[in-house]
Design a protein around this motif. Structure first.
Motif, PDB file in Angstrom:
ATOM      1  N   GLU A   1      13.158  22.028 165.815  1.00 28.68           N
ATOM      2  CA  GLU A   1      14.304  22.215 164.907  1.00 28.68           C
ATOM      3  C   GLU A   1      15.517  21.435 165.393  1.00 28.68           C
ATOM      4  OE1 GLU A   1      17.414  25.807 163.879  1.00 28.68           O
ATOM      5  OE2 GLU A   1      15.312  26.346 164.217  1.00 28.68           O
ATOM      6  N   ASP A   2      15.772  21.502 166.697  1.00 28.32           N
ATOM      7  CA  ASP A   2      16.930  20.792 167.258  1.00 28.32           C
ATOM      8  C   ASP A   2      16.825  19.285 167.074  1.00 28.32           C
ATOM      9  OD1 ASP A   2      17.957  23.210 168.023  1.00 28.32           O
ATOM     10  OD2 ASP A   2      17.392  23.022 170.142  1.00 28.32           O
ATOM     11  N   HIS A   3      15.601  18.775 167.003  1.00 26.13           N
ATOM     12  CA  HIS A   3      15.397  17.330 166.878  1.00 26.13           C
ATOM     13  C   HIS A   3      14.957  16.920 165.476  1.00 26.13           C
ATOM     14  CE1 HIS A   3      15.337  17.849 171.268  1.00 26.13           C
ATOM     15  NE2 HIS A   3      15.721  16.587 171.316  1.00 26.13           N
ATOM     16  N   GLN A   4      15.152  17.810 164.498  1.00 26.67           N
ATOM     17  CA  GLN A   4      14.832  17.527 163.098  1.00 26.67           C
ATOM     18  C   GLN A   4      13.403  17.006 162.923  1.00 26.67           C
ATOM     19  OE1 GLN A   4      18.087  15.949 164.243  1.00 26.67           O
ATOM     20  NE2 GLN A   4      18.659  18.095 163.973  1.00 26.67           N
ATOM     21  N   ALA A   5      12.465  17.662 163.623  1.00 25.03           N
ATOM     22  CA  ALA A   5      11.047  17.308 163.492  1.00 25.03           C
ATOM     23  C   ALA A   5      10.252  18.592 163.310  1.00 25.03           C
ATOM     24  CB  ALA A   5      10.571  16.546 164.720  1.00 25.03           C
ATOM     25  N   PRO A   6      10.360  19.215 162.133  1.00 24.08           N
ATOM     26  CA  PRO A   6       9.747  20.534 161.928  1.00 24.08           C
ATOM     27  C   PRO A   6       8.241  20.524 162.166  1.00 24.08           C
ATOM     28  CG  PRO A   6      10.373  19.536 159.832  1.00 24.08           C
ATOM     29  CD  PRO A   6      10.989  18.697 160.905  1.00 24.08           C
ATOM     30  N   LEU A   7       7.744  21.620 162.753  1.00 24.32           N
ATOM     31  CA  LEU A   7       6.316  21.792 163.032  1.00 24.32           C
ATOM     32  C   LEU A   7       5.790  22.902 162.125  1.00 24.32           C
ATOM     33  CD1 LEU A   7       6.433  21.643 166.939  1.00 24.32           C
ATOM     34  CD2 LEU A   7       5.872  19.786 165.360  1.00 24.32           C
ATOM     35  N   ARG A   8       5.422  22.541 160.904  1.00 23.40           N
ATOM     36  CA  ARG A   8       5.050  23.543 159.898  1.00 23.40           C
ATOM     37  C   ARG A   8       3.798  24.313 160.291  1.00 23.40           C
ATOM     38  NH1 ARG A   8       9.996  23.593 158.140  1.00 23.40           N
ATOM     39  NH2 ARG A   8      10.594  21.831 156.788  1.00 23.40           N
ATOM     40  N   ILE A   9       2.841  23.638 160.921  1.00 24.63           N
ATOM     41  CA  ILE A   9       1.615  24.333 161.324  1.00 24.63           C
ATOM     42  C   ILE A   9       1.936  25.421 162.340  1.00 24.63           C
ATOM     43  CG2 ILE A   9      -0.576  24.060 162.557  1.00 24.63           C
ATOM     44  CD1 ILE A   9      -0.803  21.280 161.320  1.00 24.63           C
ATOM     45  N   ILE A  10       2.748  25.097 163.335  1.00 19.92           N
ATOM     46  CA  ILE A  10       3.093  26.090 164.367  1.00 19.92           C
ATOM     47  C   ILE A  10       3.925  27.221 163.773  1.00 19.92           C
ATOM     48  CG2 ILE A  10       4.038  26.430 166.686  1.00 19.92           C
ATOM     49  CD1 ILE A  10       1.607  24.524 166.422  1.00 19.92           C
ATOM     50  N   GLU A  11       4.794  26.904 162.815  1.00 15.33           N
ATOM     51  CA  GLU A  11       5.556  27.946 162.127  1.00 15.33           C
ATOM     52  C   GLU A  11       4.599  28.954 161.491  1.00 15.33           C
ATOM     53  OE1 GLU A  11       8.093  26.105 159.272  1.00 15.33           O
ATOM     54  OE2 GLU A  11       9.386  25.155 160.776  1.00 15.33           O
ATOM     55  N   SER A  12       3.553  28.446 160.839  1.00 11.34           N
ATOM     56  CA  SER A  12       2.581  29.327 160.193  1.00 11.34           C
ATOM     57  C   SER A  12       1.801  30.140 161.221  1.00 11.34           C
ATOM     58  CB  SER A  12       1.616  28.495 159.340  1.00 11.34           C
ATOM     59  OG  SER A  12       2.302  27.860 158.282  1.00 11.34           O
ATOM     60  N   VAL A  13       1.447  29.505 162.343  1.00 13.49           N
ATOM     61  CA  VAL A  13       0.703  30.190 163.394  1.00 13.49           C
ATOM     62  C   VAL A  13       1.486  31.406 163.889  1.00 13.49           C
ATOM     63  CG1 VAL A  13      -0.049  29.990 165.805  1.00 13.49           C
ATOM     64  CG2 VAL A  13      -0.677  28.226 164.140  1.00 13.49           C
ATOM     65  N   VAL A  14       2.769  31.199 164.173  1.00 11.64           N
ATOM     66  CA  VAL A  14       3.605  32.296 164.680  1.00 11.64           C
ATOM     67  C   VAL A  14       3.683  33.433 163.664  1.00 11.64           C
ATOM     68  CG1 VAL A  14       5.963  32.930 165.343  1.00 11.64           C
ATOM     69  CG2 VAL A  14       4.948  30.805 166.212  1.00 11.64           C
ATOM     70  N   LYS A  15       3.899  33.081 162.420  1.00 11.63           N
ATOM     71  CA  LYS A  15       4.030  34.097 161.372  1.00 11.63           C
ATOM     72  C   LYS A  15       2.725  34.866 161.175  1.00 11.63           C
ATOM     73  CE  LYS A  15       5.282  34.718 156.498  1.00 11.63           C
ATOM     74  NZ  LYS A  15       5.738  34.043 155.248  1.00 11.63           N
ATOM     75  N   VAL A  16       1.617  34.129 161.065  1.00 12.16           N
ATOM     76  CA  VAL A  16       0.316  34.767 160.842  1.00 12.16           C
ATOM     77  C   VAL A  16      -0.048  35.681 162.006  1.00 12.16           C
ATOM     78  CG1 VAL A  16      -2.162  34.329 160.634  1.00 12.16           C
ATOM     79  CG2 VAL A  16      -0.536  32.968 159.298  1.00 12.16           C
ATOM     80  N   ASN A  17       0.209  35.244 163.233  1.00  6.39           N
ATOM     81  CA  ASN A  17      -0.136  36.065 164.392  1.00  6.39           C
ATOM     82  C   ASN A  17       0.680  37.348 164.439  1.00  6.39           C
ATOM     83  OD1 ASN A  17      -1.641  36.171 167.069  1.00  6.39           O
ATOM     84  ND2 ASN A  17       0.477  36.430 167.746  1.00  6.39           N
ATOM     85  N   ASP A  18       1.959  37.257 164.124  1.00  6.75           N
ATOM     86  CA  ASP A  18       2.792  38.465 164.098  1.00  6.75           C
ATOM     87  C   ASP A  18       2.275  39.462 163.058  1.00  6.75           C
ATOM     88  OD1 ASP A  18       4.388  37.540 166.114  1.00  6.75           O
ATOM     89  OD2 ASP A  18       5.997  36.832 164.802  1.00  6.75           O
ATOM     90  N   LEU A  19       1.917  38.955 161.888  1.00  6.61           N
ATOM     91  CA  LEU A  19       1.420  39.831 160.833  1.00  6.61           C
ATOM     92  C   LEU A  19       0.068  40.441 161.196  1.00  6.61           C
ATOM     93  CD1 LEU A  19       2.335  37.685 157.681  1.00  6.61           C
ATOM     94  CD2 LEU A  19       3.443  39.795 158.439  1.00  6.61           C
ATOM     95  N   ARG A  20      -0.740  39.685 161.917  1.00 12.90           N
ATOM     96  CA  ARG A  20      -2.086  40.167 162.237  1.00 12.90           C
ATOM     97  C   ARG A  20      -2.055  41.402 163.134  1.00 12.90           C
ATOM     98  NH1 ARG A  20      -6.985  38.780 161.384  1.00 12.90           N
ATOM     99  NH2 ARG A  20      -8.699  39.403 162.756  1.00 12.90           N
ATOM    100  N   LYS A  21      -1.162  41.414 164.096  1.00 10.72           N
ATOM    101  CA  LYS A  21      -1.115  42.543 165.021  1.00 10.72           C
ATOM    102  C   LYS A  21      -0.863  43.848 164.261  1.00 10.72           C
ATOM    103  CE  LYS A  21       0.667  39.722 168.823  1.00 10.72           C
ATOM    104  NZ  LYS A  21       1.808  39.483 169.727  1.00 10.72           N
ATOM    105  N   ARG A  22       0.080  43.800 163.350  1.00 11.26           N
ATOM    106  CA  ARG A  22       0.367  44.993 162.555  1.00 11.26           C
ATOM    107  C   ARG A  22      -0.803  45.326 161.626  1.00 11.26           C
ATOM    108  NH1 ARG A  22       4.581  48.834 163.104  1.00 11.26           N
ATOM    109  NH2 ARG A  22       4.794  49.909 161.120  1.00 11.26           N
ATOM    110  N   ALA A  23      -1.453  44.267 161.113  1.00 12.90           N
ATOM    111  CA  ALA A  23      -2.591  44.480 160.213  1.00 12.90           C
ATOM    112  C   ALA A  23      -3.734  45.206 160.904  1.00 12.90           C
ATOM    113  CB  ALA A  23      -3.074  43.147 159.655  1.00 12.90           C
ATOM    114  N   MET A  24      -3.857  45.024 162.223  1.00 17.21           N
ATOM    115  CA  MET A  24      -4.910  45.722 162.949  1.00 17.21           C
ATOM    116  C   MET A  24      -4.683  47.232 162.931  1.00 17.21           C
ATOM    117  SD  MET A  24      -7.112  43.428 163.875  1.00 17.21           S
ATOM    118  CE  MET A  24      -6.726  42.765 162.238  1.00 17.21           C
TER     119      MET A  24
END
Length: 459
Positions: free
Chosen positions: A276-299
């Motif tokens: 973000e600081d270098h204006q080079a967004p990492l969309r795949i990693i953004e999704s990974v973080v979000k999906v993993n957070d949701l998965r823990k609660r889904a368990m």
């Protein structure tokens, strides 16, 4: 070679002990006097298989020592490693570098000879530049060569990883510094461990990129597991089928409740902040973080679903609490989110873990901790296998079934074959497997072509 290791946390203590086992003279430095006193008495502050014996042996042989006094340790050292914590900073997820920069300032004031200063801590790109600036400002006459040397240690297998690494990454543009690092790691040459020398910024990014990629593999197979449940496929067979492709590989393709621990959660967030600081967004990693957070609660919801949606007043036994086996680390462990979801649903939770209970207590104040898996299962409405400790891989399932109020077994690591669980009188629930109470989906039906509407073109 004389080495000073600043920080006696997980990375610092393992690295210091292993370097001393190579024959180097190592002084480990920490501001926590109680921790240093304990280490001097042979008490290690973390659980890591084999670490206590490694420390004991090298202390006895005079190659490893512990102190709170940074000055003399640094003054005598040819190489100083910074191995302090870099936790996620509150608010933005960036790595908190205050400990790294504080150590750099103290090191600068203690330097008395040409010294390699090595960042072993996981740090964002450009941190080495700032360490170099801090040292130059505090000690302009000092000869300090700042190097990046990221660690790639798996908790539970850290000593093996250190002594038989896949690679050793050294980031420096200074050939003298590179030669000193080669000498430090020379004992590993017999194992033919590749030493990759690159620029300092590249080395810093290698660490983050590696962890983000592994986190992505975990998250990918977890989503595939969800799809397997819907279409009647077996995620373990899918994992094997794709893992045999040497371009993909079998590691980190085991479905589970999501990643946790000291590295993947904070390192993915720090990498996103750098991007973000270098204006080079990492969309795949953004999704990974979000999906993993949701998965823990889904368990947690999966467990509640196994009880037909009614967890209120029920007793749930969680077996394995740490984020992975062979460690007492509870940082970002999936069990934390699962416990919260179960409590929110009105359930009573018991917990068992062979090593992590003391770390879990402050994080799970309302959990009843038990001395064995069988004690946890007594009168329980469901058992949930969360962490695949060896002691949980060959449980007496019939004994568990006989002691439970309701024989529901939720295997979040797919350790036990469904047939074995059911033959013991337990109701099986796992991840990424065909439902046991219905027939397999007709593959021909799923794959049947959509009838043409007469129109052409794509969507």
């Amino acid at each position: 070679m004389r080495i000073a290791m600043i920080g006696t946390g997980y990375v610092g203590l393992v690295s210091g002990a292993c370097f001393s086992d190579f024959g180097h003279d190592v002084v480990c430095v920490d501001k926590d006097a109680a921790k240093i006193d304990a280490l001097r008495q042979g008490v290690t502050p973390i659980f890591e298989p084999g670490l206590d014996k490694l420390v004991e042996r090298n202390v006895a042989d005079g190659r490893l020592s512990f102190t709170t006094d940074l000055g003399p340790a640094v003054a005598d050292a040819e190489a100083v490693f910074i191995a302090v914590g870099t936790p996620s900073r509150r608010g933005d997820g960036h790595a908190d570098l205050s400990y790294v920069f504080g150590a750099a300032g103290e090191i600068a004031r203690a330097l008395r000879q040409p010294t390699v200063v090595v960042t072993k801590s996981t740090v964002p790109v450009g941190t080495g530049d700032e360490v170099e600036r801090i040292i130059a400002a505090a000690a302009p006459d000092a000869k300090a060569m700042v190097v990046s040397n990221p660690e790639f240690l798996r908790e539970g297998a850290a000593i093996e990883d250190f002594k038989r690494p896949d690679r050793i990454v050294v980031g420096t543009e200074d050939e003298d510094a590179a030669e000193i690092m080669r000498e430090i790691y020379r004992p590993l040459y017999l194992n033919k461990a590749p030493l990759v020398v690159t620029s300092r910024r590249t080395a810093e990014l290698i660490k983050y990129a590696a962890n983000a990629f592994l986190a992505t593999k975990i998250t990918f197979i977890n989503e595939i597991a969800d799809l397997c449940e819907r279409v009647g496929a077996d995620v373990q067979d899918v994992s094997r089928g794709i893992g045999l492709d040497n371009r993909i590989g079998p590691k980190f393709l085991h479905a589970g409740p999501g990643y946790g621990g000291s590295c993947f959660p904070k390192d993915t967030l720090a990498l996103l902040k750098t991007a973000e600081d270098h204006q080079a967004p990492l969309r795949i990693i953004e999704s990974v973080v979000k999906v993993n957070d949701l998965r823990k609660r889904a368990m947690g919801r999966k467990v509640i679903g196994a009880l037909n949606g009614g967890a209120r007043g029920k007793t749930i036994a969680l077996l394995g609490l740490t984020f992975k086996p062979n460690t007492d680390d509870m940082r970002d462990a999936p069990s934390i989110a699962i416990v919260q979801a179960l409590h929110d649903a009105g359930a009573k939770v018991r917990g068992y873990d062979p090593e992590g209970v003391e770390q879990a207590r402050p994080l799970m104040p309302d959990v009843e901790f038990c001395a064995s898996p069988y004690e946890a299962a007594e009168g329980a409405d469901a058992i949930v296998l969360v962490t695949e400790w060896d002691v949980l891989r060959a449980l007496d399932l019939k004994r568990l079934s006989a002691s439970m109020a309701r024989p529901v077994f939720v295997d979040l690591r797919n350790i036990y074959p469904p047939e074995e669980v059911e033959n013991a009188g337990l109701e099986w629930h796992g991840l990424g497997k065909p439902a046991r109470d219905s027939k397999r989906v007709d593959v021909e039906t799923v794959a049947a072509p959509v009838r043409s509407s007469g129109k052409t073109g794509g969507v």
